[in-house]
Design a protein around this motif. Structure first.
Motif, PDB file in Angstrom:
ATOM      1  N   SER A   1     -14.613  -2.411 -33.248  1.00  0.00           N
ATOM      2  CA  SER A   1     -13.992  -2.774 -31.971  1.00  0.00           C
ATOM      3  C   SER A   1     -12.753  -1.925 -31.713  1.00  0.00           C
ATOM      4  N   GLY A   2     -12.001  -1.631 -32.772  1.00  0.00           N
ATOM      5  CA  GLY A   2     -10.819  -0.793 -32.632  1.00  0.00           C
ATOM      6  C   GLY A   2     -11.161   0.605 -32.147  1.00  0.00           C
ATOM      7  N   ASP A   3     -12.289   1.153 -32.634  1.00  0.00           N
ATOM      8  CA  ASP A   3     -12.726   2.477 -32.182  1.00  0.00           C
ATOM      9  C   ASP A   3     -13.004   2.476 -30.678  1.00  0.00           C
ATOM     10  N   ILE A   4     -13.758   1.494 -30.241  1.00  0.00           N
ATOM     11  CA  ILE A   4     -14.141   1.420 -28.826  1.00  0.00           C
ATOM     12  C   ILE A   4     -12.909   1.199 -27.950  1.00  0.00           C
ATOM     13  N   MET A   5     -12.047   0.281 -28.382  1.00  0.00           N
ATOM     14  CA  MET A   5     -10.852  -0.036 -27.606  1.00  0.00           C
ATOM     15  C   MET A   5      -9.966   1.198 -27.450  1.00  0.00           C
ATOM     16  N   ASN A   6      -9.742   1.931 -28.519  1.00  0.00           N
ATOM     17  CA  ASN A   6      -8.847   3.082 -28.471  1.00  0.00           C
ATOM     18  C   ASN A   6      -9.471   4.277 -27.766  1.00  0.00           C
ATOM     19  N   VAL A   7     -10.789   4.393 -27.786  1.00  0.00           N
ATOM     20  CA  VAL A   7     -11.449   5.441 -27.000  1.00  0.00           C
ATOM     21  C   VAL A   7     -11.201   5.211 -25.515  1.00  0.00           C
ATOM     22  N   PHE A   8     -11.383   3.973 -25.063  1.00  0.00           N
ATOM     23  CA  PHE A   8     -11.152   3.683 -23.641  1.00  0.00           C
ATOM     24  C   PHE A   8      -9.669   3.799 -23.277  1.00  0.00           C
ATOM     25  N   TRP A   9      -8.814   3.435 -24.216  1.00  0.00           N
ATOM     26  CA  TRP A   9      -7.371   3.589 -23.992  1.00  0.00           C
ATOM     27  C   TRP A   9      -7.024   5.063 -23.837  1.00  0.00           C
ATOM     28  N   ALA A  10      -7.570   5.894 -24.710  1.00  0.00           N
ATOM     29  CA  ALA A  10      -7.322   7.338 -24.627  1.00  0.00           C
ATOM     30  C   ALA A  10      -7.882   7.926 -23.339  1.00  0.00           C
ATOM     31  N   LEU A  11      -9.044   7.431 -22.909  1.00  0.00           N
ATOM     32  CA  LEU A  11      -9.628   7.907 -21.648  1.00  0.00           C
ATOM     33  C   LEU A  11      -8.731   7.559 -20.464  1.00  0.00           C
ATOM     34  N   TYR A  12      -8.165   6.357 -20.491  1.00  0.00           N
ATOM     35  CA  TYR A  12      -7.235   5.970 -19.425  1.00  0.00           C
ATOM     36  C   TYR A  12      -6.019   6.892 -19.432  1.00  0.00           C
ATOM     37  N   ASN A  13      -5.489   7.166 -20.619  1.00  0.00           N
ATOM     38  CA  ASN A  13      -4.335   8.058 -20.720  1.00  0.00           C
ATOM     39  C   ASN A  13      -4.658   9.466 -20.241  1.00  0.00           C
ATOM     40  N   LEU A  14      -5.921   9.873 -20.411  1.00  0.00           N
ATOM     41  CA  LEU A  14      -6.321  11.213 -19.973  1.00  0.00           C
ATOM     42  C   LEU A  14      -6.130  11.396 -18.469  1.00  0.00           C
ATOM     43  N   ASN A  15      -6.260  10.311 -17.700  1.00  0.00           N
ATOM     44  CA  ASN A  15      -5.981  10.410 -16.258  1.00  0.00           C
ATOM     45  C   ASN A  15      -4.591  10.989 -16.021  1.00  0.00           C
ATOM     46  N   GLY A  16      -3.605  10.349 -16.641  1.00  0.00           N
ATOM     47  CA  GLY A  16      -2.238  10.805 -16.465  1.00  0.00           C
ATOM     48  C   GLY A  16      -1.998  12.173 -17.074  1.00  0.00           C
ATOM     49  N   ILE A  17      -2.607  12.442 -18.224  1.00  0.00           N
ATOM     50  CA  ILE A  17      -2.414  13.727 -18.906  1.00  0.00           C
ATOM     51  C   ILE A  17      -2.951  14.874 -18.071  1.00  0.00           C
ATOM     52  N   ILE A  18      -4.164  14.722 -17.558  1.00  0.00           N
ATOM     53  CA  ILE A  18      -4.783  15.795 -16.769  1.00  0.00           C
ATOM     54  C   ILE A  18      -3.975  16.084 -15.514  1.00  0.00           C
ATOM     55  N   PHE A  19      -3.575  15.033 -14.801  1.00  0.00           N
ATOM     56  CA  PHE A  19      -2.815  15.257 -13.566  1.00  0.00           C
ATOM     57  C   PHE A  19      -1.396  15.736 -13.847  1.00  0.00           C
ATOM     58  N   SER A  20      -0.861  15.399 -15.014  1.00  0.00           N
ATOM     59  CA  SER A  20       0.443  15.945 -15.404  1.00  0.00           C
ATOM     60  C   SER A  20       0.343  17.452 -15.604  1.00  0.00           C
ATOM     61  N   ILE A  21      -0.759  17.908 -16.180  1.00  0.00           N
ATOM     62  CA  ILE A  21      -0.983  19.354 -16.334  1.00  0.00           C
ATOM     63  C   ILE A  21      -1.121  19.998 -14.961  1.00  0.00           C
ATOM     64  N   PHE A  22      -1.890  19.360 -14.079  1.00  0.00           N
ATOM     65  CA  PHE A  22      -2.072  19.903 -12.725  1.00  0.00           C
ATOM     66  C   PHE A  22      -0.745  20.007 -11.977  1.00  0.00           C
TER      67      PHE A  22
ATOM     68  N   ASP B   1       0.812  -1.230   0.000  1.00  0.00           N
ATOM     69  CA  ASP B   1       0.000   0.000   0.000  1.00  0.00           C
ATOM     70  C   ASP B   1       0.840   1.273   0.000  1.00  0.00           C
ATOM     71  N   ARG B   2       2.060   1.188  -0.500  1.00  0.00           N
ATOM     72  CA  ARG B   2       2.874   2.398  -0.615  1.00  0.00           C
ATOM     73  C   ARG B   2       2.741   3.022  -2.008  1.00  0.00           C
ATOM     74  N   ARG B   3       2.073   2.333  -2.899  1.00  0.00           N
ATOM     75  CA  ARG B   3       1.799   2.863  -4.228  1.00  0.00           C
ATOM     76  C   ARG B   3       0.750   1.979  -4.881  1.00  0.00           C
ATOM     77  N   ASN B   4       0.082   2.508  -5.910  1.00  0.00           N
ATOM     78  CA  ASN B   4      -0.805   1.688  -6.722  1.00  0.00           C
ATOM     79  C   ASN B   4      -0.611   2.031  -8.193  1.00  0.00           C
ATOM     80  N   ILE B   5      -1.289   1.288  -9.075  1.00  0.00           N
ATOM     81  CA  ILE B   5      -1.113   1.465 -10.513  1.00  0.00           C
ATOM     82  C   ILE B   5      -1.530   2.861 -10.954  1.00  0.00           C
ATOM     83  N   PHE B   6      -2.593   3.392 -10.354  1.00  0.00           N
ATOM     84  CA  PHE B   6      -3.087   4.717 -10.719  1.00  0.00           C
ATOM     85  C   PHE B   6      -2.008   5.779 -10.518  1.00  0.00           C
ATOM     86  N   TRP B   7      -1.358   5.766  -9.364  1.00  0.00           N
ATOM     87  CA  TRP B   7      -0.350   6.785  -9.083  1.00  0.00           C
ATOM     88  C   TRP B   7       0.941   6.525  -9.851  1.00  0.00           C
ATOM     89  N   SER B   8       1.286   5.273 -10.099  1.00  0.00           N
ATOM     90  CA  SER B   8       2.443   4.986 -10.955  1.00  0.00           C
ATOM     91  C   SER B   8       2.226   5.556 -12.351  1.00  0.00           C
TER      92      SER B   8
END
Length: 681
Positions: A501-522, A418-425
């Motif tokens: 299927s590729g559209d759906i897969m890459n949309v969710f992939w981009a959404l996951y990446n947005l987590n890191g992108i938004i917090f990188s801006i912050f 519990d000193r780190r998780n995937i989200f924060w990595s």
């Protein structure tokens, strides 16, 4: 046979996925409550990750079109590198060691403490040197040296006042390593302690480490580097109470895992060496801008043993803004790659197979910036330009990838304690990726840095918001591209176009990446740091004497510069100096000046210390920093550290800043209008 497995998974996907998720969560819960060994979830995760990487190679690579082929192979290459590192990680963390401290039993070899300094502020250096003077060890067996590569008169004077040794060499060749080696030639202790200028040792530092050298051929003993101030991720993302320091996971948990293979890494500070071991490799390693990893590896390659003490024995300052953190990691990245070129762990004589693999994995780690950028660009290239880096049906992706992803995330949480998780990595790596990708590429191909070497700035004070424009601009652009790509798919869906299927897969992939992108801006938006010294919460009884009046109360937080206290009686705002009695400080009373009393709470007072004697300052430093640390409950993730809570905290903070700015602007405007009217009258 593999085709038959895939055929089965496609036809029974719902049942397979349901059973897999049930098994994964069951194993996680049983492991969490210590009903079964952590080894079970490691093995299960290894199976799922191996199945995934095999499936990716045989069934998902894209060969039609040059760009598709290039990016498909590039993505798979970095996924395979990630798979290799995960396997090394699981082996390393299979059974981490927690060593018992050996009793000294009269074993007291001579010890030299080296504190190298270059341009650190005198306040920071003084704190560390003072702490060295109260280390619990026979005085006649202990020598303290400040190694001043800045050749400053004020440092020499400080050493004289504290009664410690001052060394300044005639040149500055090989930076810190050269400084340490010069001190080796001017000292004679059997054991050598290295402490960074900001690392404040606890009084039991030597009692917890020296005993290991009673064993045969011990090279060095490493304690964790811990930090008493919030790092830029904690501070800028308003998560100081929710997450530990970004380095705690490596410094505490991973070092304990490496210890089992005699692969504990020397991290540059909080370390005690055998002089004999250092002499066997010709002193601290030179030729790289970071001397630490190579020095430890070379000592281990000579057959010496290393040990890790899983106790916080010294604490220092983390990089205090994001720009400085990037500068620090750029130096570490280039230094590790430089060291690998000189001392390749795969071919250097004397290392075991696991030592070689652990050091190799540590070097590969510094290429994570390239890996992360490939992961960020892949869905963007597909959504905007239809460049395919992976080809799969959505069903097969869910069947193969989802159990692997969930299982590896839960396993990581258990192994990290519990000193780190995937989200924060994900946030850490995304935020540093552009800078370190460039650093790794330039160092690999031999391009020298145009910037002059300097140590990381510590003790930064700022009353303004500062933006790390490189990261802010890059990820603002990535944010726009990602949102545009996602919006494009949504638009096509609403106008009745077929969504693949590729559209759906890459949309969710981009959404996951947005987590890191938004917090990188912050995190690239630096919040002001007003405090000269960190405050530490305490509960200490105290008395404040003002003239003939005594106020009884207790101190709520304390620092080197002052304290906050709660008193039984309301305190008037006073001009003269008062006296503060604290039972835990033998040299009380301390002179202080009241600087703030809240109008809504006249019982609470803030004051600054004034004209402390050296003895009072020593007592204060010991009171603040010489406390026992609880590694079981501290340095861990806490509630409200997830995406939603962190995002809402930061959005709320940004809105409040905008509101405050508008109020200030309105006040300035009103005052300007009033002044204009007065002038016209």
């Amino acid at each position: 046979m593999l085709s038959n497995v895939i055929y089965f998974l496609e036809n029974y996907s719902y049942y397979y996925l349901s059973i897999q998720l049930f098994i994964i969560f069951l194993i996680f819960i049983l492991t969490r409550y210590n009903i079964i060994s952590r080894h079970v979830i490691i093995i299960y995760t290894v199976i799922l990750e191996t199945l995934y990487i095999i499936w990716r190679f045989f069934f998902t690579l894209v060969f039609d079109g040059l760009f598709n082929l290039i990016f498909s192979l590039l993505l798979y290459f970095w996924e395979f590198i990630g798979y290799f590192q995960q396997m090394i990680f699981y082996i390393t963390m299979w059974n981490p060691l927690t060593r018992k401290t050996p009793e000294l039993n009269g074993f007291t070899p001579t010890v030299d403490i080296f504190v190298p300094t270059y341009n650190e502020s005198l306040d920071i250096l003084k704190r560390t040197l003072v702490a060295c003077t109260y280390i619990d060890y026979p005085r006649e067996k202990l020598q303290i040296y400040v190694l001043d590569d800045g050749n400053r008169n004020e440092v020499k004077q400080l050493a004289f006042e504290l009664g410690i040794n001052y060394i300044a060499r005639p040149d500055h060749k090989y930076a810190k390593a050269g400084n340490l080696n010069y001190a080796l030639s001017k000292s004679s202790g059997e054991l050598i302690v290295t402490l960074d200028a900001d690392m404040v040792p606890k009084s039991n530092f030597l009692k917890e480490t020296v005993g290991f050298f009673q064993k045969r051929k011990v090279g060095f003993v490493q304690a964790p580097q811990a930090f008493f101030n919030p790092d830029p991720f904690q501070y800028n993302l308003l998560s100081t109470k929710q997450i530990p320091n970004e380095q705690d996971f490596f410094m505490i948990e991973m070092q304990a895992g490496k210890d089992r293979f005699n692969a504990t890494m020397y991290v540059g500070s909080n370390t005690i060496f055998s002089r004999q071991a250092l002499n066997s490799i010709g002193g601290f390693a030179v030729g790289s801008i970071t001397e630490d990893v190579a020095t430890g590896m070379l000592i281990q390659a000579k057959g010496y043993r290393s040990f890790f003490v899983k106790k916080v024995l010294a604490k220092g300052l983390s990089a205090e803004n994001f720009s400085e953190l990037l500068h620090q990691r750029d130096r570490w990245c280039r230094g590790n790659i430089q060291a690998a070129k000189i001392w390749n762990p795969l071919i250097i004589p004397g290392l075991s197979i696991m030592q070689r693999l652990i050091y190799l994995s540590g070097i590969i780690y510094w290429f994570f910036g390239i890996q992360k950028l490939v992961y960020i660009f892949s869905p963007i290239l597909y959504l905007l330009f239809n460049v395919q880096s992976i080809r799969s049906t959505l069903v097969m992706l869910l069947v193969i990838w989802l159990p692997k992803m969930i299982s590896s995330s839960l396993t990581f949480r258990i192994l990290s304690n519990d000193r780190r998780n995937i989200f924060w990595s994900h946030i850490y790596e995304t935020a540093m990726a552009p800078k370190l990708a460039l650093s790794a590429i330039k160092e690999t191909i031999g391009l020298k840095s145009s910037k002059k070497f300097r140590v990381t700035n510590k003790g930064i004070i700022s009353n303004k918001i500062h933006i790390e424009w490189g990261i802010f601009t890059f990820y603002s652009f990535m944010l726009i591209l990602s949102l545009f790509g996602i919006s494009k798919v949504i638009y096509l869906y609403f106008i009745g176009k077929m969504i693949s299927s590729g559209d759906i897969m890459n949309v969710f992939w981009a959404l996951y990446n947005l987590n890191g992108i938004i917090f990188s801006i912050f995190v690239s938006i630096e919040k002001p740091r007003y405090r000269k010294a960190e405050r530490f919460p305490v509960t200490l009884s105290c008395k404040m004497l003002v003239g003939n009046t005594t106020y009884n109360g207790y101190i709520k937080d304390i620092s080197e510069s002052g304290a906050k206290a709660q008193f039984e009686l309301s305190v008037p705002m006073i001009e003269q100096t008062c006296k503060i009695y604290i039972p835990e400080i033998n040299s009380s009373p301390l002179s202080a000046r009241v600087v703030f009393i809240p109008s809504e709470d006249r019982f609470t007072t803030r004051f600054f210390w004034e004209k402390l004697s050296l003895e009072q300052y020593k007592d204060l430093i010991k009171l603040i920093y010489d406390q026992t640390e609880d590694l079981i409950h501290e340095y861990k993730m806490h509630n409200h550290s997830g995406f939603l809570h962190t995002f809402l905290r930061n959005i709320n903070d940004k809105l409040q800043n905008i509101s405050r700015t508008k109020k200030r602007s309105n006040n300035v405007s009103l005052n300007s209008n009033k002044n204009s009217k007065n002038i016209s009258m």
